[in-house]
Design an enzyme around this catalytic site. Structure first.
Site, PDB file in Angstrom:
ATOM      1  N   HIS A   1      -3.441   5.928   3.298  1.00 58.59           N
ATOM      2  CA  HIS A   1      -4.287   4.773   3.148  1.00 58.59           C
ATOM      3  C   HIS A   1      -3.585   3.251   3.505  1.00 58.59           C
ATOM      4  CE1 HIS A   1      -5.825   1.759  -0.447  1.00 58.59           C
ATOM      5  NE2 HIS A   1      -6.262   1.887  -0.590  1.00 58.59           N
TER       6      HIS A   1
ATOM      7  N   ASP B   1       0.676  -1.229   0.197  1.00 56.88           N
ATOM      8  CA  ASP B   1      -0.006   0.002  -0.038  1.00 56.88           C
ATOM      9  C   ASP B   1       0.531   1.313  -0.298  1.00 56.88           C
ATOM     10  OD1 ASP B   1      -2.886   1.894   0.509  1.00 56.88           O
ATOM     11  OD2 ASP B   1      -3.203  -0.201   1.281  1.00 56.88           O
TER      12      ASP B   1
ATOM     13  N   SER C   1     -11.564  -0.798  -0.519  1.00 55.64           N
ATOM     14  CA  SER C   1      -9.542  -0.867  -0.122  1.00 55.64           C
ATOM     15  C   SER C   1     -10.277  -0.661   1.718  1.00 55.64           C
ATOM     16  CB  SER C   1      -9.048   0.164  -0.287  1.00 55.64           C
ATOM     17  OG  SER C   1      -8.467   0.679  -1.898  1.00 55.64           O
TER      18      SER C   1
END
Length: 994
Positions: free
Chosen positions: A280, A185, A607
């Site tokens: 994220h 990520d 996600s």
């Protein structure tokens, strides 16, 4: 309290008074403890719940003489507004007061509907006396309970609590123990309490310190539950030292060669290290395996405690996505991602979370899917996000069968309410309304626009579109679309608004964003209704915390944005996604610098769903350390449950939810599993036409041993095969129901004599009343003595199967191909074209782009846009956007590693489009890349060259191939041409020449 029945209410009440008096006498004669000496400290009084024996309103059956029953009849809800209920409530109230009065207590809170009792402040002695009183069921001290909040995904999944999954695994400290989750990520924020741990020490720990990581020189080492060893590293870099890792975060590496080569330093907006420059990666990592019971607040507002799904699992971060000044989202290059997959498997992770996508279905032969094939072959479970391009069909990515593809579903939302001045109330998503806002004037953005803004832009609350002189002190209704949701509230705040209603004018997701002014996000009918009211004179509104309406949203629902199948890569023969998990309004850790200083935030997307499944896989490995990835996947899928639609009814679309929503409480008891490994994957690829070079036998994709069944093109009938292994011996019976499809399972009874035994069964499907070109869906279930194993089934009957495209070249020539019919009888074949279109020359430097308007008219059969360059070492990309009222929407792209790109559409929607040619890289020692852009549309009038098809009127027989030949003559060999061959059902085959 029991009283003798009498004929009149007065007699019953008299009996009650007498009984209470007798209770008082009984209490005095029971030898109650004397008061303690005054010199001794008295226990502090507290709140107690006193429950009485008489029935509450909801279950009262009329047994007290003179008072009618209040219990509802079957299938109805209890009513408390009837005369009978009011009379009986009065009876219970007097009874409660009488009992409380026996010890001199005052009722503070009373219960009459589902419980007959009251809460009162009592000393321990008073509580003891009441406990011994006739007619009192119990006296319980009020205690603090931590609710299993369905707004918290770990509670929603029933992981927490005394009967939760964590407890069944030995507690939080055992849940995920001995496993490592590798997160590919944007990196990780090590200061987050979700990743806190003890400093790592040199040398293997002494004693019984099982599964504890330690330093071995520059390596971080941990013996795992499966007997293997993780050996990772904490790679130094920008604002990152080796000390950032700890007993929780046992690996941190970054992969940036592709990124740094392509992005100039001036355009980089990230840390060149494993440090998270976006947030994220921290969010996904903490969702999968963040520490347990971490206090989370957002903008100073506490939202309780959060936990990762596998709180005892270790985390290894592999940074592959980066922030650039030229992109709103972090992105990464295939080269870096494949390097990270390689490193993660080498390091020894057990699970990989991959919340990354390419925006469309990647061929299974792309490097990333193939790298994941190797990871799965090495025993690594891969959870991957399905994508956020829903609800349109065929919009998923990460669809290879060796990957577990995860869709996003809702959980209980954080809510707020818009109360209009006319009294109507509408509830929606909100995390920013804590205190009432208003009543205040309610207006639309278009009504308070600046002089230079367009009404359309102001309705969307675009940047600098609202006039402070008109906005100050008002609540603004902003249409959803075009601009970031939080950018809209920022514009309202800039202009002096006190609140915002974010209105979905068409059904869409509801998002728990942290807006800069109190905001409620509404779906239809609320969005359109509130906007319409705001357009009336004198409109006002108040924003309230929580859902103040009687309409409670059904959950879990599939998220509107969650990408759907079928998967073009498998032709719909592989059901994807595999399953769904929470992915809307998920609270987890983020990186403060890129998230307005927040340590935690609410994010939505597939996600967010994938790391839930990654965490569940780690929990599975706690229980079964040596289980293979596909066995875990099978257990998760066959025990999944249905989602709901907006009305609260079962939602069973397999191309949206796969097998359904994960159910951790059931996943450890799958009974039967559908295994797959290397040979299965290779045979699957061979069946798709991929030469693996291994000699593996090709199989139809429908026969891949997945715990789901898909037939993308049912040509009247087809039989599929599955192999199943028993974890529990016994007898299992099959049941299958696919509306409109005849299905028969052979054998329909499987008898397993012992665990580990494998059997084969077949399912024959035949078209019944199901319409052509529409997916018929249902389930196949195997039911044992105590277990049901469920597989989703998706079957699409078609009238024919034909290649999407055939290609040729030269001035003159021909092509032969087969069309397989699924019907008998007349089978007309028509040709349209050829079309050469119009061409235009151009030249681009890297990062430059050129736009070309394209108009597609009604009746267009096919369109083709091409970019061609003689420079075979350059790289150009081609994108096609449709222009709509809410802005351009990407409909197709071709972004390969060459300068020659092609975008094709079959039966495209009429309208205005914009094609964009973008320079990506030049050939060495060149400043620009010259190219030719060409747009060709095949319509009934197209006739740019001699073009024939044969036969034109064959007679079809089911599943007997028809040989089709197309010919062309006297073309310009340097010009690309496009033709279209249409069949009986309106579908067709593109013919591309040159």
């Amino acid at each position: 309290m029991n009283v003798r029945k009498r004929s009149r209410l007065a007699a019953a009440l008299t009996a009650m008074v007498v009984t209470v008096a007798l209770v008082a006498a009984a209490l005095q004669s029971a030898g109650a403890d004397p008061l303690p000496p005054a010199a001794l400290p008295q226990p502090a009084p507290g709140t107690y719940i006193v429950t009485l024996t008489d029935q509450p309103i909801a279950s009262y059956d009329g047994s007290t003489n003179g008072m009618a029953a209040t219990r509802p009849k079957d299938g109805r809800k209890v009513r408390t507004d009837t005369d009978a209920a009011k009379t009986y409530r009065g009876f219970l109230t007097r009874l409660q007061d009488q009992v409380a009065g026996l010890v001199g207590a005052k009722v503070r809170q009373r219960y009459s509907v589902t419980l007959n009792g009251f809460a009162a402040e009592l000393t321990p002695l008073q509580a003891q006396r009441l406990q011994r009183t006739k007619g009192v069921v119990s006296v319980v001290k009020d205690s603090l309970h931590t609710a299993t909040d369905d707004r918290r995904s770990t509670d929603y999944l029933r992981l927490s609590g005394e009967s939760g999954v964590w407890e069944s695994l030995g507690g939080v400290k055992k849940s995920g123990e001995g496993t490592v989750i590798g997160v590919l990520d944007t990196g990780i924020w090590p200061e987050s309490p979700s990743f806190a741990g003890k400093p790592l020490e040199e040398g293997e720990p002494e004693g019984d310190a099982q599964y504890q990581p330690y330093l071995d020189g520059d390596e971080i080492v941990m013996e795992k539950s499966d007997g293997s060893t993780f050996r990772g590293s904490c790679e130094t870099g920008e604002e990152w030292t080796a000390d950032e890792c700890n007993s929780k975060l046992i690996g941190a590496r970054y992969f940036a060669d592709g990124w740094t080569a392509a992005v100039p330093p001036a355009n980089r907006r990230d840390f060149v290290s494993a440090r998270d420059g976006d947030g994220h990666g921290s969010h996904t990592a903490s969702t999968a395996a963040g520490n347990h019971d971490v206090s989370a607040s957002v903008d100073g507002i506490p939202f309780g405690k959060i936990s990762g799904v596998a709180p005892a699992a270790k985390i290894a971060a592999y940074k592959v996505l980066w922030r650039n000044s030229t992109s709103a989202q972090a992105n990464g290059y295939t080269s870096d991602i494949v390097a990270a997959i390689d490193a993660a498997v080498e390091d020894g992770v057990d699970v990989i979370n991959y919340s990354v996508g390419g925006g469309s279905d990647s061929p299974h032969t792309d490097p990333i899917p193939l790298a994941f094939l190797s990871a799965a072959s090495a025993g690594v479970f891969v959870a991957a996000s399905a994508g956020n391009s829903g609800p349109a069909a065929a919009t998923m990515d990460n669809t290879a069968p060796w990957v577990t593809t995860v869709a996003a579903n809702t959980i209980q939302p954080y809510e707020g309410t818009v109360e209009l001045g006319d009294g109507r109330k509408f509830a929606g998503a909100s995390t920013t309304v804590r205190e009432p806002v208003g009543p205040a004037p309610l207006v639309t953005g278009a009504a308070v626009k600046t002089g230079s803004a367009t009404p359309e832009d102001a309705a969307l609350c675009g940047p600098d579109s609202l006039d402070p002189a008109l906005v100050s002190g008002k609540i603004i209704v902003c249409d959803r679309g075009v601009y970031d949701r939080v950018a809209k509230s920022a514009e309202v705040k800039r202009a002096g608004g006190v609140g915002m209603v974010l209105a979905n004018l068409a059904a869409g997701s509801l998002d728990a964003d942290r807006h800069t002014v109190p905001t409620v996000h509404l779906d239809p009918p609320g969005g359109p209704d509130v906007k319409a009211y705001a357009e009336t004179a004198g409109a006002t509104a108040t924003l309230l915390d929580g859902n103040q309406t009687e309409d409670k949203p059904a959950y879990p629902q599939i998220a509107d944005f969650s990408s759907r199948g079928p998967s073009p890569a498998s032709g719909g023969d592989l059901v994807k996604p595999d399953l769904s998990a929470p992915g809307v309004g998920i609270l987890a850790a983020v990186a403060p610098p890129s998230n307005e200083g927040r340590d935690f935030d609410f994010l939505s997307g597939t996600s967010m769903a994938a790391p839930h499944v990654a965490g569940l896989a780690a929990l599975y490995l706690t229980e079964h350390p040596k289980w293979a990835p596909m066995r875990i996947k099978s257990a998760l899928m066959t025990t999944a449950g249905n989602l709901k639609d907006a009305a609260g009814k079962a939602f069973t679309d397999p191309y949206a939810q796969g097998a359904g929503v994960v159910q951790p409480a059931k996943m450890f008891d799958p009974a039967l599993v559908f295994d797959a490994a290397d040979d299965d994957w290779l045979s699957y690829l061979e069946g798709l036409g991929v030469d693996t070079g291994t000699g593996a036998e090709a199989i139809d994709a429908s026969d891949y041993n997945n715990p789901s069944i898909g037939i993308g093109e049912l040509l009247d009938h087809q039989t599929v095969t599955r192999k199943v292994t028993a974890l529990k011996p016994g007898l299992y019976r099959a049941k299958i129901n696919i509306p409109g499809i005849e299905a028969k399972v052979t054998p329909s009874i499987l008898n397993f004599d012992e665990a580990g035994e494998t059997k084969t069964f077949k399912i024959k499907f035949k078209k019944g009343s199901a319409p052509f070109d529409q997916t018929a869906a249902g389930f196949l279930t195997w039911t044992g003595a105590k277990t049901t194993v469920r597989l989703p089934v998706a079957v699409t009957p078609v009238q024919l199967s034909a290649p999407e495209q055939v290609s040729g070249s030269g001035r003159s020539g021909s092509l032969d191909y087969e069309v397989v019919p699924g019907i008998d009888g007349a089978f007309p074949i028509k040709k349209f074209g050829l079309a050469s279109g119009t061409g235009e020359d151009g030249s681009l430097k890297p990062e430059e782009q050129k736009q070309y308007p394209v108009t597609i008219t009604d009746g267009t059969k096919a369109s083709q846009l091409t970019v061609r360059s003689e420079n075979d070492q350059a790289d150009l990309d081609l994108y096609l956007y449709k222009v709509g009222a809410t802005g351009p929407v990407l409909v197709a792209q071709s972004a390969g590693p060459t300068a020659d790109e092609t975008v094709q559409l079959l039966a495209p929607e009429a309208g205005e489009y914009v094609a964009i040619v973008e320079g990506f890289a030049n050939a060495p020692e060149t400043e620009t890349t010259p190219y030719t852009f060409r747009s060709a549309l095949v319509t009934p009038e197209s006739d740019d060259g001699p073009f024939t098809v044969n036969p034109t009127k064959p007679t079809a027989k089911i599943q007997e191939p028809i040989e089709v030949t197309v010919r062309w003559r006297r073309l310009d060999s340097n010009t690309p041409y496009l033709g279209f061959v249409e069949y009986v059902d309106g579908s067709g085959t593109l013919v591309t020449i040159n």
